[in-house]
Enzyme design. Structure first.
Site, PDB file in Angstrom:
ATOM      1  N   SER A   9       0.827  -1.206   0.000  1.00 32.46           N
ATOM      2  CA  SER A   9       0.000   0.000   0.000  1.00 32.46           C
ATOM      3  C   SER A   9       0.861   1.256   0.000  1.00 32.46           C
ATOM      4  O   SER A   9       1.636   1.491   0.938  1.00 32.46           O
ATOM      5  CB  SER A   9      -0.915   0.014   1.224  1.00 32.46           C
ATOM      6  OG  SER A   9      -1.613   1.238   1.301  1.00 32.46           O
ATOM      7  N   HIS A  34      -1.137  -1.109  -4.284  1.00 28.66           N
ATOM      8  CA  HIS A  34      -2.432  -0.697  -3.740  1.00 28.66           C
ATOM      9  C   HIS A  34      -2.414   0.804  -3.483  1.00 28.66           C
ATOM     10  O   HIS A  34      -1.495   1.327  -2.831  1.00 28.66           O
ATOM     11  CB  HIS A  34      -2.700  -1.458  -2.444  1.00 28.66           C
ATOM     12  CG  HIS A  34      -4.083  -1.293  -1.904  1.00 28.66           C
ATOM     13  ND1 HIS A  34      -5.175  -1.966  -2.420  1.00 28.66           N
ATOM     14  CD2 HIS A  34      -4.553  -0.538  -0.880  1.00 28.66           C
ATOM     15  CE1 HIS A  34      -6.245  -1.637  -1.734  1.00 28.66           C
ATOM     16  NE2 HIS A  34      -5.904  -0.764  -0.797  1.00 28.66           N
ATOM     17  N   ASP A  36      -4.652   3.895  -1.960  1.00 30.84           N
ATOM     18  CA  ASP A  36      -5.795   4.269  -1.132  1.00 30.84           C
ATOM     19  C   ASP A  36      -6.153   5.735  -1.340  1.00 30.84           C
ATOM     20  O   ASP A  36      -5.351   6.633  -1.052  1.00 30.84           O
ATOM     21  CB  ASP A  36      -5.477   4.047   0.341  1.00 30.84           C
ATOM     22  CG  ASP A  36      -5.443   2.580   0.710  1.00 30.84           C
ATOM     23  OD1 ASP A  36      -6.410   1.867   0.384  1.00 30.84           O
ATOM     24  OD2 ASP A  36      -4.456   2.138   1.333  1.00 30.84           O
ATOM     25  N   MET A  38      -8.648   8.690  -0.137  1.00 29.23           N
ATOM     26  CA  MET A  38      -9.521   9.075   0.973  1.00 29.23           C
ATOM     27  C   MET A  38      -9.954  10.524   0.812  1.00 29.23           C
ATOM     28  O   MET A  38      -9.148  11.377   0.428  1.00 29.23           O
ATOM     29  CB  MET A  38      -8.797   8.905   2.306  1.00 29.23           C
ATOM     30  CG  MET A  38      -8.203   7.537   2.529  1.00 29.23           C
ATOM     31  SD  MET A  38      -7.293   7.477   4.098  1.00 29.23           S
ATOM     32  CE  MET A  38      -6.529   5.859   3.973  1.00 29.23           C
ATOM     33  N   HIS A  67      -8.259   1.798  -4.403  1.00 29.49           N
ATOM     34  CA  HIS A  67      -9.306   1.593  -3.396  1.00 29.49           C
ATOM     35  C   HIS A  67      -9.886   2.956  -3.033  1.00 29.49           C
ATOM     36  O   HIS A  67      -9.206   3.782  -2.416  1.00 29.49           O
ATOM     37  CB  HIS A  67      -8.672   0.906  -2.176  1.00 29.49           C
ATOM     38  CG  HIS A  67      -9.583   0.751  -1.007  1.00 29.49           C
ATOM     39  ND1 HIS A  67      -9.107   0.489   0.269  1.00 29.49           N
ATOM     40  CD2 HIS A  67     -10.937   0.821  -0.887  1.00 29.49           C
ATOM     41  CE1 HIS A  67     -10.120   0.400   1.104  1.00 29.49           C
ATOM     42  NE2 HIS A  67     -11.247   0.611   0.431  1.00 29.49           N
ATOM     43  N   MET A  69     -12.007   5.175  -0.888  1.00 32.37           N
ATOM     44  CA  MET A  69     -12.691   5.388   0.385  1.00 32.37           C
ATOM     45  C   MET A  69     -13.292   6.785   0.340  1.00 32.37           C
ATOM     46  O   MET A  69     -12.876   7.692   1.059  1.00 32.37           O
ATOM     47  CB  MET A  69     -11.709   5.209   1.548  1.00 32.37           C
ATOM     48  CG  MET A  69     -11.324   3.772   1.789  1.00 32.37           C
ATOM     49  SD  MET A  69     -10.025   3.566   3.034  1.00 32.37           S
ATOM     50  CE  MET A  69      -8.588   3.588   1.960  1.00 32.37           C
ATOM     51  N   MET A 138     -12.116  -5.319   4.753  1.00 29.74           N
ATOM     52  CA  MET A 138     -11.318  -4.424   5.583  1.00 29.74           C
ATOM     53  C   MET A 138     -11.121  -5.064   6.950  1.00 29.74           C
ATOM     54  O   MET A 138     -12.084  -5.358   7.660  1.00 29.74           O
ATOM     55  CB  MET A 138     -12.009  -3.070   5.737  1.00 29.74           C
ATOM     56  CG  MET A 138     -12.029  -2.213   4.473  1.00 29.74           C
ATOM     57  SD  MET A 138     -10.377  -1.813   3.843  1.00 29.74           S
ATOM     58  CE  MET A 138      -9.653  -0.952   5.255  1.00 29.74           C
ATOM     59  N   ASP A 176      -7.258  -6.092   3.668  1.00 27.45           N
ATOM     60  CA  ASP A 176      -6.486  -4.860   3.875  1.00 27.45           C
ATOM     61  C   ASP A 176      -6.606  -4.422   5.331  1.00 27.45           C
ATOM     62  O   ASP A 176      -7.707  -4.157   5.815  1.00 27.45           O
ATOM     63  CB  ASP A 176      -7.030  -3.772   2.946  1.00 27.45           C
ATOM     64  CG  ASP A 176      -6.259  -2.460   3.047  1.00 27.45           C
ATOM     65  OD1 ASP A 176      -5.282  -2.387   3.811  1.00 27.45           O
ATOM     66  OD2 ASP A 176      -6.647  -1.499   2.348  1.00 27.45           O
TER      67      ASP A 176
END
Length: 223
Positions: A9, A34, A36, A38, A67, A69, A138, A176
């Protein structure tokens, strides 16, 4: 036991030297990277977005696994496709029209993933799992790196595996949150295909060795 897909990540990387960090991932035994995203609304943190992913995807030789979020992810799916995402995962909790979101992602040439938070029942995946390419369990509360693995996540992984097997879904199971060489074997034994690891990779003295250790996990000894 199967060899898991390893997806370090980027959230845990050194952002002052992302080029060097991505080059390390390229040279490592990692399979995916990966990413992320947000928004400070769906989760209480803000990470990075489209400009960073667009630059990283140009030099990354691994699969770019994004991913989201964020709230209202459908508004940004096309932009993430253009930025280089190959897998795009949205949260079940953020998508009142989840089937539509998955179809949109696939229509843009990406693999479509569904993530569920620690409190979300696996049963809510029943009507969508056949349409998903990936289910992300998660194993920490989303929003921050460096958290500890929530033990009951193993039960959820087993439940998702049973659902995939019983429905004939081709979805991969990604996990994750708090993944380390100490618990990775149990996670894979429970049914996981893809392991996301942030702090345990980028925080290691030898990140490439940490990635190799995750790939070579073995099932825990049953006492």
């Amino acid at each position: 036991m199967k060899t898991p897909v390893i997806a370090p990540s980027l959230l845990a990387a050194n952002f002052l030297d992302l080029g060097k960090e991505v080059d390390m991932i390229n040279r490592s035994e990692a399979d995916w990277l990966h990413l992320d995203v947000m928004d400070g609304r769906f989760v209480p943190n803000i990470s990075f977005g489209l400009p960073v992913i667009a630059q990283v995807s140009k030099v990354c030789t691994k699969v770019c696994d994004v991913h989201l979020m964020i709230e209202e992810p459908g508004q940004y799916a096309e932009a993430f496709a253009k930025a280089g995402a190959q897998y795009l995962t949205v949260h079940l909790e953020a998508c009142p029209h989840l089937h539509r979101n998955l179809q949109q992602i696939k229509s843009l040439g990406m693999k479509a993933g569904v993530a569920i938070n620690p409190h979300t029942s696996v049963r809510l995946l029943e009507d969508i799992i056949i349409d998903a390419d990936l289910i992300l369990v998660m194993s920490v509360n989303p929003g921050f790196g460096g958290q500890h693995f929530i033990p009951h996540s193993l039960d959820k992984i087993r439940q998702v595996r049973e659902m995939i097997d019983s429905t004939g879904s081709a979805a991969l199971i990604e996990v994750d949150g708090g993944i380390t060489a100490d618990n990775a074997g149990a996670v894979v034994a429970a049914g996981a295909d893809v392991l996301v690891a942030g702090s345990s990779v980028f925080g290691a003295k030898d990140p490439m060795a940490a990635i190799r250790a995750l790939r070579n996990v073995t099932a825990p000894t049953v006492k």
